[in-house]
Design an enzyme around this catalytic site. Sequence first.
Site, PDB file in Angstrom:
ATOM      1  N   GLY A 198       9.200   2.096   2.764  1.00 20.38           N
ATOM      2  CA  GLY A 198       8.576   0.791   2.508  1.00 20.38           C
ATOM      3  C   GLY A 198       7.113   0.960   2.182  1.00 20.38           C
ATOM      4  N   ASN A 199       6.390  -0.121   2.214  1.00 20.09           N
ATOM      5  CA  ASN A 199       4.943  -0.055   1.991  1.00 20.09           C
ATOM      6  C   ASN A 199       4.274  -1.149   2.817  1.00 20.09           C
ATOM      7  OD1 ASN A 199       4.672  -2.571   0.274  1.00 20.09           O
ATOM      8  ND2 ASN A 199       6.145  -1.401  -0.934  1.00 20.09           N
ATOM      9  N   SER A 200       2.943  -1.125   2.846  1.00 15.11           N
ATOM     10  CA  SER A 200       2.247  -2.007   3.791  1.00 15.11           C
ATOM     11  C   SER A 200       1.831  -3.353   3.182  1.00 15.11           C
ATOM     12  CB  SER A 200       1.032  -1.295   4.376  1.00 15.11           C
ATOM     13  OG  SER A 200       0.219  -0.865   3.324  1.00 15.11           O
TER      14      SER A 200
END
Length: 380
Positions: A198-200
């Site tokens: 995922g990513n932030s």
Amino acid sequence: MRILLGITGGIAAYKAANLIRGLSELGHQVTVVPTENALRFIGKPTLEALSGHAIETDMYEDVAQVRHVELGQQADLILIAPATASFLARYAAGIADDLMLNAILASNAPVIVCPAMHTEMWLNQATQDNVSTLESRGVRLMEPASGRLTGDDSGPGRLPETEDIIAFAMQDLPLKGKHVLVTAGGTREPIDAVRYIGNSSSGRMGIELAKAARDAGAQVSLIAANIDLPLPKGIEVTRVGTVDELELAMDRDCDAIIMAAAVSDFRVQNPYLGKLKRSDGLNLELTPTKDLIANFAANHPNSVSIAFALAEETQERLIEIARGKLWDKSVTAVIGNSFEALGSQETLVQFVTKDDAVELTGSKTEVSKSIIELVSKLIK
Ligand SMILES: Cc1cc2nc3c(=O)[nH]c(=O)nc-3n(C[C@H](O)[C@H](O)[C@H](O)COP(=O)(O)O)c2cc1C
């Protein structure tokens, strides 16, 4: 949109209750300011319960806040419904003798007045002259409706129906009749049944862009990828998780798409169906995902397409990178932003088109408004 709803002391003041509800349901933030006389026709508790905030009428309470200036400056639109003959006269003469008129005079927001009164009062030359004066200064007047008045009589002077007032208030908005698709948040590509790449991205920028487009009058569809933040009202929301789900949700026509979602560049070739054990060790085979915004732009040449570019570079390099992406992806514009924007309330972006690069800075709410103004100019 932040709407200051002024209510004056006419028999139709009770109808303002529906107006507060209708505007709030569309996602607008409604601040209600009644005159003292309006409170003879509709109770403070009704207005407080429907608007969700305390009702003030006294200029000299809470003076440290200089409330009338604050109210005026925080409004994107001022709507006075119903507007009495007396209010029209005071406004035309610039008499600021209560909180509402002081807030109106202290504001640069567009003003709409909806007069409601007996036919004779409406047709009285004094009222008509005041209306002409206000219109000559740019105040938008909604003509009263014709029909049954307070007593047995009928004629022009009725407050129009709630939905008609709302439609009138929204009709001059720049994105009225346009469909804007906004993607927000970050995709997650499964590694196994419980883990993902995922990513932030928090989704905040996409949410603010969706709200700004809605406030500019657009019909907005928000595709929310794994967003935990509360989602705005008055917007159609589709929740997605992976790149494939996002691609599927994007498969629709619109006047403009704003690709604020952070899309994973890779996916795991064969995600494990159960939960991987530490003792098994782990070797991930990754394959690149599709470039969703480039594909969308190719398949929807009549839509304005806005991509994002995230890079940790100087502003000049950011513009170069954004312009490179503009050509690579054949999109209408690229918004370049730096890593600091991730998860933060503030941002600094470069809005890059073929001919121009505009630097926008401030809170994500302010920057989103400016982006939507630029996007509405790009939509033919
Ligand atoms: C029962 C009643 C109904 C009224 N209805 C209206 C009306 O519909 N329109 C209007 O302009 N004035 C109406 N008035 C007169 C206003 O209440 C009066 O002009 C008052 O000063 C308006 O105050 P405001 O503009 O500060 O709210 C009505 C008065 C009464 C007693």
